[in-house]
Motif scaffolding. Structure first.
Motif, short mmCIF file in Angstrom:
data_model
loop_
_atom_site.label_atom_id
_atom_site.label_comp_id
_atom_site.label_asym_id
_atom_site.label_seq_id
_atom_site.Cartn_x
_atom_site.Cartn_y
_atom_site.Cartn_z
N GLY A 164 6.20 -0.91 7.48
CA GLY A 164 6.61 -0.21 6.28
C GLY A 164 7.69 0.83 6.48
O GLY A 164 8.27 0.97 7.57
N TYR A 165 7.93 1.57 5.40
CA TYR A 165 8.94 2.63 5.32
C TYR A 165 8.20 3.95 5.17
O TYR A 165 7.23 4.05 4.42
CB TYR A 165 9.84 2.38 4.11
N VAL A 166 8.68 4.99 5.88
CA VAL A 166 8.06 6.32 5.80
C VAL A 166 9.13 7.38 5.56
O VAL A 166 10.27 7.26 6.02
CB VAL A 166 7.26 6.65 7.08
N GLU B 46 0.85 -1.20 0.00
CA GLU B 46 0.00 0.00 0.00
C GLU B 46 0.88 1.24 0.00
O GLU B 46 1.81 1.36 0.81
CB GLU B 46 -0.91 -0.01 1.22
N LEU B 47 0.60 2.19 -0.90
CA LEU B 47 1.28 3.48 -0.96
C LEU B 47 0.41 4.53 -0.28
O LEU B 47 -0.81 4.56 -0.47
CB LEU B 47 1.52 3.88 -2.42
N THR B 48 1.05 5.43 0.51
CA THR B 48 0.29 6.43 1.27
C THR B 48 0.92 7.81 1.13
O THR B 48 2.14 7.95 0.95
CB THR B 48 0.23 6.06 2.76
N ILE B 49 0.08 8.84 1.25
CA ILE B 49 0.51 10.23 1.33
C ILE B 49 -0.43 10.94 2.28
O ILE B 49 -1.64 10.70 2.24
CB ILE B 49 0.53 10.91 -0.07
N GLU B 50 0.12 11.80 3.14
CA GLU B 50 -0.72 12.46 4.14
C GLU B 50 -0.18 13.83 4.52
O GLU B 50 1.00 14.13 4.33
CB GLU B 50 -0.84 11.60 5.40
N GLY B 51 -1.05 14.64 5.07
CA GLY B 51 -0.68 15.95 5.58
C GLY B 51 -1.70 16.39 6.61
O GLY B 51 -2.69 15.71 6.87
N GLY B 52 -1.46 17.55 7.21
CA GLY B 52 -2.39 18.04 8.22
C GLY B 52 -1.76 19.08 9.10
O GLY B 52 -0.80 19.75 8.72
N GLY C 225 12.20 6.77 8.07
CA GLY C 225 12.00 5.92 9.23
C GLY C 225 11.14 4.72 8.91
O GLY C 225 11.01 4.32 7.75
N TYR C 226 10.54 4.17 9.94
CA TYR C 226 9.72 2.97 9.79
C TYR C 226 8.36 3.17 10.44
O TYR C 226 8.18 4.06 11.28
CB TYR C 226 10.41 1.74 10.39
N GLY D 40 4.76 7.14 2.34
CA GLY D 40 5.29 5.85 2.74
C GLY D 40 4.75 4.70 1.92
O GLY D 40 3.82 4.85 1.12
N VAL D 41 5.35 3.55 2.11
CA VAL D 41 4.87 2.30 1.54
C VAL D 41 4.90 1.27 2.65
O VAL D 41 5.85 1.21 3.44
CB VAL D 41 5.75 1.86 0.34
N GLN D 42 3.84 0.48 2.74
CA GLN D 42 3.77 -0.52 3.80
C GLN D 42 3.19 -1.82 3.24
O GLN D 42 2.44 -1.82 2.27
CB GLN D 42 2.93 -0.03 4.97
N MET D 43 3.56 -2.90 3.88
CA MET D 43 2.98 -4.21 3.58
C MET D 43 1.90 -4.50 4.61
O MET D 43 2.10 -4.29 5.81
CB MET D 43 4.04 -5.30 3.61
#
Length: 254
Positions: free
Chosen positions: A166-168, A110-116, A195-196, A146-149
């Motif tokens: 995952g990795y961030v 899973e690929l993620t992007i976030e803000g706030g 980081g992780y 990040g990308v996570q399993m």
């Protein structure tokens, strides 16, 4: 006459006895009970691509602030335990992923992007060499990618529990501001860190396409030195961004 009748009745009974034995009482046949095997509940299909979004709340960070003062690259002073920055706040994100399924097990990336608005500001004031001095330091998260399993177990056709690792990659700002005898100054230093992440969650199908999920995630970005420079003077602090994040969101399966 009576004697003959008695013999006649006895003879008749004797003749009927074999017939009664041949076609008389028959013990009932007991049929074995029919055992109906339980019908296994089908495992629903979680495989394929999906996209989603979520809102969350970050909390639980503890960045202990201290400074090293350098002049012409020589350490001339050090101040530890100035304050603690506890970044927290609302955030939101989007993600895109794919899942494979083997029986009740589901897994995929899973690929993620976030803000706030994840930040904290702390400061203090005092008298230094006869001058009224105040100082404030703010730590702020600009965005995290990040990308996570994810690996999950389908506990019933509509519900899956899962874990993540995952990795961030994070983009941050450190903002140092202060005033001396009423004269204000401010400096901003941006930095990035890798980081992780670790997490756990539960997802519930609403129908064949839509589902809802709730997730906890921990992110740790290690330690990064941040330097504020002015001519030949450097003020160095070590940032240790980390925090927990609670998410509530929806997924749409392709």
């Amino acid at each position: 006459m009576r004697i003959k009748s008695t013999f006649a009745v006895a003879g008749l009974l004797a003749m009927m006895a074999p017939a009664a034995q041949a076609g008389g009482y028959v013990a009932p046949v007991q049929e074995a009970p029919v055992v109906v095997a339980p019908i296994a509940e089908p495992v629903s299909d979680w495989a394929g691509g999906y996209a989603g979004g979520w809102i969350g709340y970050a909390f639980g960070a503890d960045d202990e602030v201290g400074f090293d003062l350098y002049e012409d690259s020589n350490l001339i002073g050090r101040q530890n335990d100035i304050t603690n920055l506890d970044v927290s706040g609302l955030n939101g994100g989007l993600h895109l992923g794919y899942r494979w399924q083997r029986g009740s097990w589901v897994f995929g990336p899973e690929l993620t992007i976030e803000g706030g608005d994840i930040s904290d500001e702390q400061g203090g004031s005092g008298i230094v060499d006869g001058d009224a001095v105040s100082i404030a330091l703010e730590s702020k998260v600009n965005y995290i990618a990040g990308v996570q399993m994810k690996a999950g177990l389908v506990v019933n056709p509509k519900t899956m529990v899962y874990g993540t690792a995952g990795y961030v990659h994070g983009d941050f700002d450190y903002i140092l501001s202060g005033s001396t005898n009423g004269e204000d100054e401010s400096a901003t230093e941006g930095y990035t860190a890798n980081g992780y992440s670790l997490g756990a969650g539960v997802e519930r199908k609403l129908n064949e396409r839509w589902s809802m999920f709730a997730e906890w995630q921990y992110r740790n970005f290690g330690k990064t030195d941040v330097t504020f420079s002015d001519d030949n003077v450097d003020l160095v602090t070590r940032a240790t961004p980390e925090h927990h994040n609670l998410k509530l969101g929806v997924n749409f399966a392709f």
